[in-house]
Scaffold this motif. Structure first.
Motif, PDB file in Angstrom:
ATOM      1  N   ASP A  78       0.820  -1.222   0.000  1.00 42.35           N
ATOM      2  CA  ASP A  78       0.000   0.000   0.000  1.00 42.35           C
ATOM      3  C   ASP A  78       0.851   1.268   0.000  1.00 42.35           C
ATOM      4  N   GLU A  81       1.296   2.804  -3.463  1.00 40.62           N
ATOM      5  CA  GLU A  81       0.085   3.091  -4.244  1.00 40.62           C
ATOM      6  C   GLU A  81       0.222   4.393  -5.029  1.00 40.62           C
ATOM      7  N   ASP A 498      -4.786 -11.421  -5.081  1.00 43.12           N
ATOM      8  CA  ASP A 498      -6.228 -11.138  -5.007  1.00 43.12           C
ATOM      9  C   ASP A 498      -6.547 -10.041  -3.998  1.00 43.12           C
ATOM     10  N   ASP A 499      -5.501  -9.371  -3.505  1.00 37.98           N
ATOM     11  CA  ASP A 499      -5.693  -8.335  -2.487  1.00 37.98           C
ATOM     12  C   ASP A 499      -6.547  -7.193  -3.050  1.00 37.98           C
ATOM     13  N   LYS A 500      -7.378  -6.594  -2.210  1.00 34.36           N
ATOM     14  CA  LYS A 500      -8.257  -5.494  -2.635  1.00 34.36           C
ATOM     15  C   LYS A 500      -7.775  -4.128  -2.145  1.00 34.36           C
ATOM     16  N   GLY A 501      -6.623  -4.096  -1.501  1.00 32.42           N
ATOM     17  CA  GLY A 501      -6.118  -2.842  -0.961  1.00 32.42           C
ATOM     18  C   GLY A 501      -5.706  -1.864  -2.049  1.00 32.42           C
ATOM     19  N   ALA A 504      -2.600  -2.892  -4.093  1.00 32.17           N
ATOM     20  CA  ALA A 504      -2.860  -3.958  -5.056  1.00 32.17           C
ATOM     21  C   ALA A 504      -3.611  -3.429  -6.271  1.00 32.17           C
ATOM     22  N   VAL A 505      -4.581  -2.563  -6.032  1.00 32.97           N
ATOM     23  CA  VAL A 505      -5.335  -1.972  -7.141  1.00 32.97           C
ATOM     24  C   VAL A 505      -4.407  -1.184  -8.053  1.00 32.97           C
ATOM     25  N   ARG A 508      -2.177  -3.596 -10.136  1.00 32.97           N
ATOM     26  CA  ARG A 508      -2.861  -4.186 -11.292  1.00 32.97           C
ATOM     27  C   ARG A 508      -3.070  -3.135 -12.399  1.00 32.97           C
TER      28      ARG A 508
END
Length: 768
Positions: A78, A81, A498-501, A504-505, A508
């Motif tokens: 994170d 990010e 598969d993290d949604k933090g 991670a977003v 991707r």
């Protein structure tokens, strides 16, 4: 451009250059220097890769090291990010538009860059050609050409903007000239149409127009002889001459038409018209000239010259109207009139004014008096920048810079010959609550240098090897770049899982962008590489220079920096910046007042604006008083009755008061340009009123039905057209002058046609 001696006396980078690149870290607080240098150890591996392989392959290699750190648990996903999102946004922009920008400085910072962070300044002292309409145009063109040749926009996404006295003056001239020809032609066409409505004869219109042209030519020639050259205010005399000078021609011509209807004899009609208009026309001309000439004693040069030329113009217009115009009418011999020239349909209005004169007088005065409290809110906008178009680059740039107090756009300076006095002045100004910051030459000698230099030296030991790799890798092929992009995209997806933090977003998103870049063409990849690598090389050079800091003293400061703060003969400058909104006039006024109270010899923009504003207001108060006194004396000499003088002046003063009250209601402030309308209102307004007063003294009744009203109405229409052409100007100062002149004309005309007849009542002696 530093070697361009054809266009520039000097070229100097402000707040940048070799000195600030090397010593820049010393100007930060010690804690900030420590925080920056403490990050060098973790940054070294990334910098070493990018410095050794400045390409997409090298950048993806640095990205892989960062992902390895996440995998080892050195920091959380994170935490990256923000940088991942910034990189992805740039890549997406390249893919979608073929262009983009990237800031490494913003990437490594902990918050977005401000406009101030993104700016760099270069100061040019141009060589001016005062024989040209735009003296600095060659210099500004040279700057724009250099920026274009260097492709600063394409290479760095940088925008070059010019501001300062020279480009502001150049663009102000262009703003005034913009649409001037179209407005001028439009004004002439509208004036011709109004003349047709008033005179209904091509021969009479031709005579009036020829008279106007002759008078304008003479006034221009003599005016240039008197003042040498026209300025942005004095050039308005041409519009004022057309608007006011045509009044005399219309008055004479309409009276001639009325007399021609009565006798149908050209000579008799000319003589009768001359006899009738002799007193009112000469008195109106002198009163209007007096209104303009009242500007002469003022300290405001532009308005003083305007008054000089326009005052002369009114006399020229009068003389040409009683010599050239009758001669042309005699030569052209227009056909006789078939019907009366007046307005018979206004008979009910005449009757109403006569029947209800007391109510009209009392009601008008009550409205004017009731609005007097509004005058408390009448304000004078003393900032000349507000008179210039905010759409032109130089003004738009200055307004942007003025928002940031650190640019010094609204700085005040104090000069002294003593270094000790400079320190005392600096200390005194720092105590003022209106002052944000005070600077002098001493401000460029950093505090706590030994501790900062130690921190920088320790950081240099860590980072210098990374900044100077033993070898630079050979440039990769396009296929190698594409392969590196695909590999980093896969690593990003693995790290995100598969993290949604948010980290991670962002990972991707960046992976998708890198994959699309890898699948695009070579030209797109080369474009993306340039967007990242070109500023990367600049940043690496800046970091390398910043690690070479040395002790700074007054003796080691660069000569060009010292010359900005201290002259060769020892004159030193102390600079103060305002606290609060630098775009607020009240803030600047308080700032200038406070600094002047502490240092009476202070100079600079806010001081100049404050003092010039006070000077202009006083000048126009004096001009208004002089105009009123001179006009009153003229009226007394012509009318010989105090009551008749008051019958002329009272409606004028009522119109002036109502004009200022309306200014408050419509939020039209007075300024350096439109304040010219106030003394002018006395001269112009009294001309219309004189026509009615002299007719009333001669025993005339039903004035609204007479040919006099026709002449006054169409004269006002032509004057309004001329003023309206100023209103339509692209130059805000000129437009505000036209707006206030048009407003004052409307109130004056209303006072003449509605209030004055009621105020006068029936004539004393009715004559046949």
């Amino acid at each position: 451009l530093s070697g361009d001696t054809q266009h520039f006396d000097s070229v100097q980078a402000i707040g940048s250059g070799e000195f600030f690149e090397k010593e820049g870290l010393l100007f930060l607080p010690e804690a900030e220097v420590g925080r920056i240098t403490s990050q060098f150890e973790s940054a070294a591996p990334l910098i070493e890769i990018m410095a050794g392989d400045p390409s997409l392959r090298g950048l993806t290699g640095a990205l892989e090291i960062g992902l390895a750190g996440v995998k080892r648990g050195q920091f959380k996903l994170d935490s990256v990010e923000r940088p991942f999102s910034q990189i992805a946004q740039t890549v997406e922009s390249v893919l979608n538009t073929g262009a983009g920008t990237f800031s490494w400085r913003e990437l490594v910072g902990d918050k977005p860059l401000t406009d101030s962070d993104r700016r760099a300044f270069i100061e040019f002292k141009p060589i001016l050609d005062f024989n040209a309409l735009e003296p600095g145009k060659d210099a500004t063109d040279a700057i724009r050409k250099a920026a274009s040749d260097l492709n600063l926009s394409g290479e760095y996404g940088a925008r070059v903007r010019l501001t300062g006295p020279v480009p502001i003056a150049n663009e102000e001239f262009a703003t005034v000239a913009d649409g001037a020809v179209v407005n001028g032609i439009g004004t002439v066409l509208v004036v011709l149409f109004i003349l047709w409505m008033a005179l209904r004869s091509p021969k009479i219109i031709s005579a009036v127009f020829a008279t106007l042209f002759i008078g304008l030519s003479i006034t221009t020639a003599v005016g240039l002889m008197m003042v040498g050259s026209l300025n942005l205010l004095s050039i308005a005399f041409a519009v004022l001459f057309v608007g006011l000078g045509v009044d005399f021609g219309i008055q004479f011509s309409v009276r001639y038409r009325s007399e021609r209807f009565k006798s149908n004899d050209l000579q008799v009609a000319l003589e009768q018209a001359a006899g009738y208009v002799a007193v009112p026309l000469s008195l109106a001309a002198m009163a209007t000239a007096a209104g303009f000439l009242s500007f002469l004693p003022t300290d405001y040069k532009g308005v003083s010259e305007l008054g000089e030329i326009a005052g002369l113009g009114m006399l020229v217009a009068f003389l040409s109207s009683i010599t050239v115009l009758p001669a042309l009418l005699n030569l052209l011999n227009p056909p006789g009139e078939k019907e009366p020239v007046g307005y018979a349909f206004l008979a009910p209005v005449d009757h109403f004014l006569e029947e209800h004169r007391v109510a009209i007088i009392v009601g008008t005065l009550l409205i004017a008096v009731a609005g007097l409290p509004l005058l408390y809110f009448l304000r004078f906008d003393f900032n000349p920048i507000n008179l210039r178009s905010p759409k032109v680059e130089s003004i738009a740039t200055f307004l942007d810079l003025r928002k940031d107090p650190n640019t010094g756009a609204n700085a005040i300076n104090v000069m002294t010959n003593s270094e000790a006095d400079a320190k005392k002045i600096e200390a005194r100004l720092e105590q003022l609550p209106e002052v944000l910051r005070v600077m002098s030459l001493d401000s460029f000698v950093p505090d706590d240098q030994p501790a900062k230099l130690k921190l920088i030296a320790e950081g240099a030991k860590v980072l210098t090897p990374a900044l100077n790799p033993d070898s630079i890798d050979a440039a990769p092929s396009d296929a190698e770049n594409a392969e590196a992009l695909k590999g980093s995209a896969e690593s990003l997806r693995k790290a995100a899982g598969d993290d949604k933090g948010p980290g991670a977003v962002a990972s991707r998103r960046l992976a998708d962008a890198l994959s699309k870049l890898a699948d695009s063409n070579e030209a797109t990849r080369n474009k993306a590489q340039a967007i990242f690598v070109v500023p990367l090389k600049v940043m690496i050079d800046q970091i390398r220079n910043s690690l070479q800091a040395q002790p700074v003293s007054l003796k080691t400061l660069p000569a060009d920096l010292v010359s900005s703060w201290k002259t060769k003969d020892g004159l030193e400058r102390v600079e103060a910046l305002p606290r609060g909104d630098p775009n607020d006039n009240d803030t600047l006024r308080k700032f200038a007042g406070a600094v002047l109270a502490a240092e009476p010899n202070a100079i600079g923009g806010p001081v100049s604006i404050l003092k010039s504003g006070d000077t202009v207001v006083k000048a126009f108060i004096h001009a208004g008083i002089w105009a009123l006194v001179v006009i009153s004396v003229l009226l007394w000499l012509a009318l010989r009755r105090i009551t008749d003088v008051l019958l002329t002046l009272v409606p004028l003063l009522v119109a002036g008061t109502v004009t200022l009250e309306i200014c408050v209601l419509i939020r039209l402030p007075l300024n350096f340009a439109n304040i010219v309308a106030l003394p002018l209102l006395l001269g112009v307004g009294v001309a219309f009123k004189i026509y009615y007063v002299t007719a009333w003294r001669a025993g005339r009744t039903n004035l609204l039905q007479s040919s006099l009203t026709r002449a006054i109405f169409f004269s006002a229409m032509t004057t309004a057209t001329a003023f309206g052409s100023l209103w339509l100007s692209s130059h805000p100062g000129t437009a505000s002058m036209g707006k206030l002149l048009a407003l004052s004309l409307v109130t004056t005309l209303a006072a003449v046609l509605l209030f004055q007849p009621a105020l006068m009542g029936k004539p004393r002696d009715v004559r046949d």
